[in-house]
Design a protein around this motif. Structure first.
Motif, short mmCIF file in Angstrom:
data_model
loop_
_atom_site.label_atom_id
_atom_site.label_comp_id
_atom_site.label_asym_id
_atom_site.label_seq_id
_atom_site.Cartn_x
_atom_site.Cartn_y
_atom_site.Cartn_z
N LEU A 1 0.87 -1.18 0.00
CA LEU A 1 0.00 0.00 0.00
C LEU A 1 0.90 1.22 0.00
O LEU A 1 1.51 1.58 1.01
CB LEU A 1 -0.91 -0.03 1.23
CG LEU A 1 -2.10 0.94 1.23
CD1 LEU A 1 -3.03 0.65 0.05
CD2 LEU A 1 -2.87 0.83 2.54
N SER A 2 1.00 1.86 -1.18
CA SER A 2 2.02 2.89 -1.37
C SER A 2 1.54 4.30 -1.10
O SER A 2 2.35 5.23 -1.07
CB SER A 2 2.50 2.83 -2.83
OG SER A 2 1.46 3.22 -3.71
N GLY A 3 0.22 4.47 -0.93
CA GLY A 3 -0.32 5.82 -0.88
C GLY A 3 -0.77 6.31 -2.23
O GLY A 3 -1.30 7.42 -2.35
N GLY A 4 -0.57 5.49 -3.27
CA GLY A 4 -1.00 5.83 -4.62
C GLY A 4 -2.36 5.26 -4.95
O GLY A 4 -2.93 4.44 -4.21
N ILE A 5 -2.86 5.64 -6.10
CA ILE A 5 -4.24 5.32 -6.45
C ILE A 5 -4.43 3.85 -6.81
O ILE A 5 -5.47 3.25 -6.48
CB ILE A 5 -4.72 6.24 -7.61
CG1 ILE A 5 -6.23 6.16 -7.78
CG2 ILE A 5 -3.97 5.95 -8.90
CD1 ILE A 5 -6.78 7.24 -8.71
N ASP A 6 -3.45 3.21 -7.46
CA ASP A 6 -3.60 1.81 -7.88
C ASP A 6 -3.66 0.88 -6.68
O ASP A 6 -4.51 -0.02 -6.61
CB ASP A 6 -2.46 1.41 -8.81
CG ASP A 6 -2.48 2.15 -10.13
OD1 ASP A 6 -3.59 2.48 -10.60
OD2 ASP A 6 -1.40 2.41 -10.68
N SER A 7 -2.74 1.06 -5.73
CA SER A 7 -2.77 0.19 -4.56
C SER A 7 -3.99 0.48 -3.69
O SER A 7 -4.54 -0.43 -3.06
CB SER A 7 -1.48 0.32 -3.76
OG SER A 7 -1.32 1.62 -3.22
N ALA A 8 -4.46 1.72 -3.69
CA ALA A 8 -5.64 2.07 -2.90
C ALA A 8 -6.88 1.35 -3.42
O ALA A 8 -7.65 0.77 -2.64
CB ALA A 8 -5.85 3.58 -2.90
N ILE A 9 -7.10 1.38 -4.73
CA ILE A 9 -8.30 0.73 -5.27
C ILE A 9 -8.15 -0.79 -5.19
O ILE A 9 -9.14 -1.51 -4.97
CB ILE A 9 -8.59 1.20 -6.71
CG1 ILE A 9 -9.99 0.77 -7.15
CG2 ILE A 9 -7.55 0.69 -7.70
CD1 ILE A 9 -11.11 1.44 -6.42
N SER A 10 -6.94 -1.31 -5.33
CA SER A 10 -6.73 -2.75 -5.19
C SER A 10 -7.07 -3.20 -3.77
O SER A 10 -7.71 -4.24 -3.56
CB SER A 10 -5.29 -3.13 -5.54
OG SER A 10 -5.00 -2.84 -6.90
N ALA A 11 -6.64 -2.43 -2.79
CA ALA A 11 -6.95 -2.76 -1.40
C ALA A 11 -8.44 -2.68 -1.14
O ALA A 11 -9.01 -3.50 -0.40
CB ALA A 11 -6.19 -1.83 -0.46
N ALA A 12 -9.11 -1.69 -1.75
CA ALA A 12 -10.55 -1.55 -1.57
C ALA A 12 -11.30 -2.75 -2.15
O ALA A 12 -12.22 -3.30 -1.51
CB ALA A 12 -11.03 -0.26 -2.22
N VAL A 13 -10.91 -3.18 -3.35
CA VAL A 13 -11.55 -4.35 -3.96
C VAL A 13 -11.34 -5.58 -3.08
O VAL A 13 -12.26 -6.38 -2.86
CB VAL A 13 -11.00 -4.59 -5.37
CG1 VAL A 13 -11.48 -5.92 -5.93
CG2 VAL A 13 -11.41 -3.45 -6.31
N ALA A 14 -10.13 -5.73 -2.55
CA ALA A 14 -9.84 -6.88 -1.70
C ALA A 14 -10.68 -6.87 -0.43
O ALA A 14 -11.23 -7.90 -0.02
CB ALA A 14 -8.34 -6.91 -1.35
N ALA A 15 -10.79 -5.70 0.21
CA ALA A 15 -11.60 -5.61 1.43
C ALA A 15 -13.07 -5.89 1.13
O ALA A 15 -13.76 -6.57 1.90
CB ALA A 15 -11.43 -4.23 2.06
N ASP A 16 -13.56 -5.36 0.01
CA ASP A 16 -14.95 -5.59 -0.37
C ASP A 16 -15.20 -7.05 -0.72
O ASP A 16 -16.26 -7.61 -0.42
CB ASP A 16 -15.33 -4.70 -1.55
CG ASP A 16 -15.51 -3.24 -1.16
OD1 ASP A 16 -15.85 -2.98 0.00
OD2 ASP A 16 -15.31 -2.37 -2.03
N ALA A 17 -14.24 -7.69 -1.37
CA ALA A 17 -14.42 -9.06 -1.84
C ALA A 17 -14.24 -10.09 -0.73
O ALA A 17 -14.99 -11.08 -0.66
CB ALA A 17 -13.44 -9.36 -2.98
#
Length: 554
Positions: free
Chosen positions: A292-308
């Motif tokens: 989780l870098s603070g950037g947009i790609d890792s942020a949305i990837s983490a969100a998808v993972a938490a939601d899934a």
């Protein structure tokens, strides 16, 4: 003669290769169909073995086990409950078929083989199956059913043969993969089959993730007058009872309330959720770990993972270097807090120093360059893989399609991992998805109800932060320009001159084309990821790595 037929449509989630588990899924669906008062249960294409089976059907033991499971299910229909339509391998006279089986009265009362075998895009069925003849109707409890398998209805031959030989309704079992907008496309393509035959039409799909492919269900029924009588939900398992009445020699379905078709952004987001959830769960990973870098790609990837998967199954790691900004540290921590996921910091400074000292004698007096930048990325990849090895969580990569197209990624660094939800997502779509998720909660989410990232994550200039004051646009054209060119080159297969004629700068197009061409060797080593559009890397677009063709005109 009966005048009403009740058909239960089972949008289920099969597991490829899990014949025993799939048989149990069909049994549970049949029990629910019986409770609803159905005469017939219809399940998806290859539901006993899971679709697509790929080379599993080359194993005689797989086909034998599937046949035994189908026979066992057939025997159970002697109880007088619903008959069953299911799909699976059918080996006859030494030939393998993609088969359809009708079970009733304790036995298999009919078998049909897929006539039209798809051999394009993600499909290569001609490699493992033989086509069957155009089928005739199946007699079932006083009705004549026109049963088809997926590709059979995309062309008129099979449906016209069924109609001409007395079918009263067309029913297609499917393994039709998701693409944005495909739910409506299927309806549009089914209308000509209804017009040509004058018969009602049933499309029954599966709901699952299978490696790169996602299947969203979206089953529907068209009546003989072309009206939409049933629309089942997208991305949700469901069993719907449909009631058919004979009128003037045809079967007409009683209309129901239609499930809504989500927006394009919601479809993409939920496809990523389903693809990741099934990949992690069916491969028995306890959870995922990602940088989780603070950037947009890792942020949305983490969100998808938490939601899934749920926040408790997501582990995020900030791996700062001397070039990591204070804003990135703050934004990564804020994302983790909003998502409720586990978060920790492991600095890669010591690894950078160790590699610098180790390689100094070999490097001599050569000035630092991209080599040192890649060492940082690979130190992060090594860290994530170490955590994966120690605790069992799968590494989720966070690179997007724009980066993978042009090779703006590090082999064995940020490309290191087991799965990618952004593999088929261009950067401009990443921005739209982040704004959508901050304003909406997807159906089926196990994550938080509110925003999942600070606004600054979306608005700040993207950067790999591998050297001082670095931004992506130091190396790449602006993403709105890059993505438009890439969509022309990748999805459209258009050449340089065609894109220049559309208004793009020639030098920029040539530069992007060269980067796209050179990066093929990297893409071959990338992890699998969710297919979203019509031309995903890996399953759809397969170019040779060693490739001397340079005609840029077309």
């Amino acid at each position: 003669m009966a005048e009403t037929l009740r058909i239960a449509l089972a949008q289920i989630n099969p597991h490829v290769g899990d014949i025993r588990g799939n048989a149990e899924r069909i049994r549970r669906a049949r029990a629910e169909a019986a409770r609803l008062g159905a005469d017939l249960l219809v399940t998806p294409e290859f539901s006993i073995g899971g679709y697509p089976p790929e080379d599993l059907v080359l194993k005689p033991s797989f086909n034998a086990d599937a046949a035994a499971a189908i026979e066992a299910l057939a025997a159970e229909t002697a109880d007088g409950g619903p008959g069953v339509v299911l799909g699976g391998p059918w080996v006859a006279e030494g030939k393998r078929h993609n088969g359809l089986f009708v079970l009733d009265g304790g036995k298999i009362i009919a078998r049909r083989a897929k006539h039209e075998l798809p051999n394009y895009g993600v499909f290569d069925e001609k490699r493992v199956f033989e086509p069957g003849p155009a089928p005739g109707p199946v007699a079932f409890r006083g009705f004549r059913l026109g049963l088809m398998i997926c590709e059979d209805w995309w062309f008129p031959t099979v449906s016209e043969t069924l109609a001409e030989s007395g079918a009263e309704v067309l029913i297609s079992i499917n393994g039709s993969p998701f693409e944005v907008g495909k739910a409506q496309l299927r309806i549009d393509l089914a209308v000509p089959r209804v017009v040509e035959t004058g018969l009602g039409f049933v499309f029954l799909g599966q709901v699952c993730g299978q490696d790169e492919l996602v299947f969203e269900g979206a089953s529907f029924v068209l009546n003989p007058d072309r009206s939409l009588a049933v629309q089942m939900p997208l991305f949700e398992e469901a069993i719907t009872l449909t009631e058919w009445t004979r009128r003037d020699g045809r079967l007409v379905c009683t209309p129901q309330k239609l499930a809504p078709i989500p927006s394009a952004e919601e479809q993409v987001y939920r496809a990523m959720m389903l693809g990741l959830r099934d990949y992690v769960n069916k491969n028995r990973f306890p959870g995922v770990v990602l940088g989780l870098s603070g950037g947009i790609d890792s942020a949305i990837s983490a969100a998808v993972a938490a939601d899934a998967l749920g926040p408790d199954r997501v582990r995020a790691v900030m791996m700062p270097s001397p070039y990591t900004s204070r804003e990135s540290l703050e934004d990564a921590a804020a994302c983790a807090e909003l998502l409720g996921i586990r978060y920790e910091t492991i600095g890669i400074g010591p690894a950078m120093e160790a590699f610098g000292a180790m390689l100094a004698p070999a490097f001599g007096n050569r000035a630092p360059d991209i080599t040192e930048e890649n060492i940082q990325s690979r130190a992060r990849g090594l860290t994530l893989m170490a955590l994966s090895n120690k605790f069992g969580d799968m590494v989720l990569t966070t690179g997007n399609k724009s980066e993978m197209s042009v090779g703006y990624a590090t082999l064995y660094g940020d490309m290191c991992g087991g799965y990618s939800v952004l593999k088929d997502i261009y950067k401009t779509l990443v921005f739209r998805l982040c704004r959508w998720r901050n304003a909406h909660v997807p159906a089926g989410s196990l994550g938080p109800a509110g925003p999942v990232m600070p606004e600054r994550v979306i608005t700040k200039p993207p950067s790999a932060e591998l050297k001082p004051d670095q931004t992506d646009q130091d190396t790449l054209p602006p993403y709105e320009v890059l993505d438009a060119i890439l969509e022309g080159l990748v999805e459209g297969e258009r050449g340089v001159e065609a894109l220049v004629a559309e208004g793009h700068d020639r030098a920029t197009v040539l530069r992007v084309w060269r980067m796209l061409d050179r990066a093929e060797y990297k893409r071959r080593q990338a992890p699998p990821g969710v297919k979203i559009g019509p031309r995903a890397f890996g399953r759809d677009r397969r170019y040779p790595i060693t490739n001397g063709y340079t005609n840029l005109i077309a």
